[in-house]
Design a protein around this motif. Structure first.
Motif, PDB file in Angstrom:
ATOM      1  N   LEU A   4      25.573  30.235  12.242  1.00 58.23           N
ATOM      2  CA  LEU A   4      24.297  30.186  11.543  1.00 58.23           C
ATOM      3  C   LEU A   4      23.141  30.149  12.539  1.00 58.23           C
ATOM      4  O   LEU A   4      23.279  29.621  13.645  1.00 58.23           O
ATOM      5  CB  LEU A   4      24.213  28.945  10.662  1.00 58.23           C
ATOM      6  CG  LEU A   4      25.176  28.828   9.500  1.00 58.23           C
ATOM      7  CD1 LEU A   4      24.960  27.491   8.805  1.00 58.23           C
ATOM      8  CD2 LEU A   4      25.017  29.965   8.530  1.00 58.23           C
ATOM      9  N   ASP A   8      18.674  27.476  10.126  1.00 60.35           N
ATOM     10  CA  ASP A   8      19.505  27.367   8.925  1.00 60.35           C
ATOM     11  C   ASP A   8      20.535  26.258   9.089  1.00 60.35           C
ATOM     12  O   ASP A   8      20.810  25.499   8.159  1.00 60.35           O
ATOM     13  CB  ASP A   8      20.200  28.696   8.642  1.00 60.35           C
ATOM     14  CG  ASP A   8      19.219  29.816   8.342  1.00 60.35           C
ATOM     15  OD1 ASP A   8      18.044  29.521   8.044  1.00 60.35           O
ATOM     16  OD2 ASP A   8      19.620  30.992   8.409  1.00 60.35           O
ATOM     17  N   ARG A   9      21.095  26.146  10.274  1.00 61.25           N
ATOM     18  CA  ARG A   9      22.058  25.079  10.557  1.00 61.25           C
ATOM     19  C   ARG A   9      21.398  23.716  10.388  1.00 61.25           C
ATOM     20  O   ARG A   9      21.967  22.796   9.793  1.00 61.25           O
ATOM     21  CB  ARG A   9      22.626  25.234  11.966  1.00 61.25           C
ATOM     22  CG  ARG A   9      23.745  24.278  12.281  1.00 61.25           C
ATOM     23  CD  ARG A   9      24.337  24.466  13.669  1.00 61.25           C
ATOM     24  NE  ARG A   9      24.350  25.839  14.123  1.00 61.25           N
ATOM     25  CZ  ARG A   9      23.754  26.270  15.246  1.00 61.25           C
ATOM     26  NH1 ARG A   9      23.133  25.425  16.037  1.00 61.25           N
ATOM     27  NH2 ARG A   9      23.799  27.547  15.590  1.00 61.25           N
ATOM     28  N   ILE A  12      21.050  22.750   6.716  1.00 63.27           N
ATOM     29  CA  ILE A  12      22.310  22.284   6.139  1.00 63.27           C
ATOM     30  C   ILE A  12      22.631  20.866   6.608  1.00 63.27           C
ATOM     31  O   ILE A  12      22.975  19.995   5.808  1.00 63.27           O
ATOM     32  CB  ILE A  12      23.465  23.250   6.512  1.00 63.27           C
ATOM     33  CG1 ILE A  12      23.287  24.602   5.830  1.00 63.27           C
ATOM     34  CG2 ILE A  12      24.827  22.635   6.183  1.00 63.27           C
ATOM     35  CD1 ILE A  12      23.507  24.620   4.347  1.00 63.27           C
ATOM     36  N   ARG A  39      15.546  28.499   3.676  1.00 60.52           N
ATOM     37  CA  ARG A  39      16.554  28.318   4.730  1.00 60.52           C
ATOM     38  C   ARG A  39      17.875  27.850   4.139  1.00 60.52           C
ATOM     39  O   ARG A  39      18.943  28.326   4.524  1.00 60.52           O
ATOM     40  CB  ARG A  39      16.067  27.292   5.763  1.00 60.52           C
ATOM     41  CG  ARG A  39      14.958  27.786   6.626  1.00 60.52           C
ATOM     42  CD  ARG A  39      14.496  26.705   7.578  1.00 60.52           C
ATOM     43  NE  ARG A  39      13.330  27.146   8.329  1.00 60.52           N
ATOM     44  CZ  ARG A  39      12.728  26.431   9.244  1.00 60.52           C
ATOM     45  NH1 ARG A  39      13.172  25.227   9.556  1.00 60.52           N
ATOM     46  NH2 ARG A  39      11.664  26.899   9.869  1.00 60.52           N
ATOM     47  N   ALA A  43      21.290  29.901   4.319  1.00 57.15           N
ATOM     48  CA  ALA A  43      22.425  29.281   5.002  1.00 57.15           C
ATOM     49  C   ALA A  43      23.630  29.173   4.085  1.00 57.15           C
ATOM     50  O   ALA A  43      24.764  29.452   4.505  1.00 57.15           O
ATOM     51  CB  ALA A  43      22.026  27.899   5.521  1.00 57.15           C
ATOM     52  N   GLN A  46      25.208  32.603   3.714  1.00 53.05           N
ATOM     53  CA  GLN A  46      25.937  32.997   4.910  1.00 53.05           C
ATOM     54  C   GLN A  46      27.225  32.197   5.052  1.00 53.05           C
ATOM     55  O   GLN A  46      28.260  32.746   5.421  1.00 53.05           O
ATOM     56  CB  GLN A  46      25.070  32.833   6.163  1.00 53.05           C
ATOM     57  CG  GLN A  46      25.719  33.441   7.386  1.00 53.05           C
ATOM     58  CD  GLN A  46      24.818  33.424   8.605  1.00 53.05           C
ATOM     59  OE1 GLN A  46      23.728  32.874   8.584  1.00 53.05           O
ATOM     60  NE2 GLN A  46      25.279  34.025   9.671  1.00 53.05           N
TER      61      GLN A  46
END
Length: 54
Positions: A4, A8-9, A12, A39, A43, A46
Motif C-alpha cells: 500500500l 493509505d497504510r 488503515i 484514503r 486502501a 487495494q
C-alpha cells in the motif's frame, strides 16, 4: 500492507488497528476528513484485491 501507499497504510493503521475515527486520523495525517475517507476507501479496495490474489 507493505504494498500500500504509505498514506493509505497510515489510514488503515490509525483507524482499524489503533481505533481512531476518520476525523482523528485526518488530524494526525494533516489532511481533511474527506481525504481520509478517500484514503480508507482506496486502501480497502487495494487490500481486497491483494488478498483475493493470495
Amino acid at each position: 500492507m507493505e504494498e500500500l501507499h504509505p498514506d493509505d497504510r497510515a489510514a488503515i493503521v490509525l483507524t482499524y488497528w489503533i481505533g481512531l475515527s476518520a476525523a482523528e486520523a485526518a488530524i494526525l495525517c494533516g489532511c481533511s476528513e474527506g481525504a481520509m475517507w478517500k484514503r480508507l476507501s482506496r486502501a480497502r479496495a487495494q487490500l481486497r484485491s491483494l488478498l483475493s490474489e493470495a
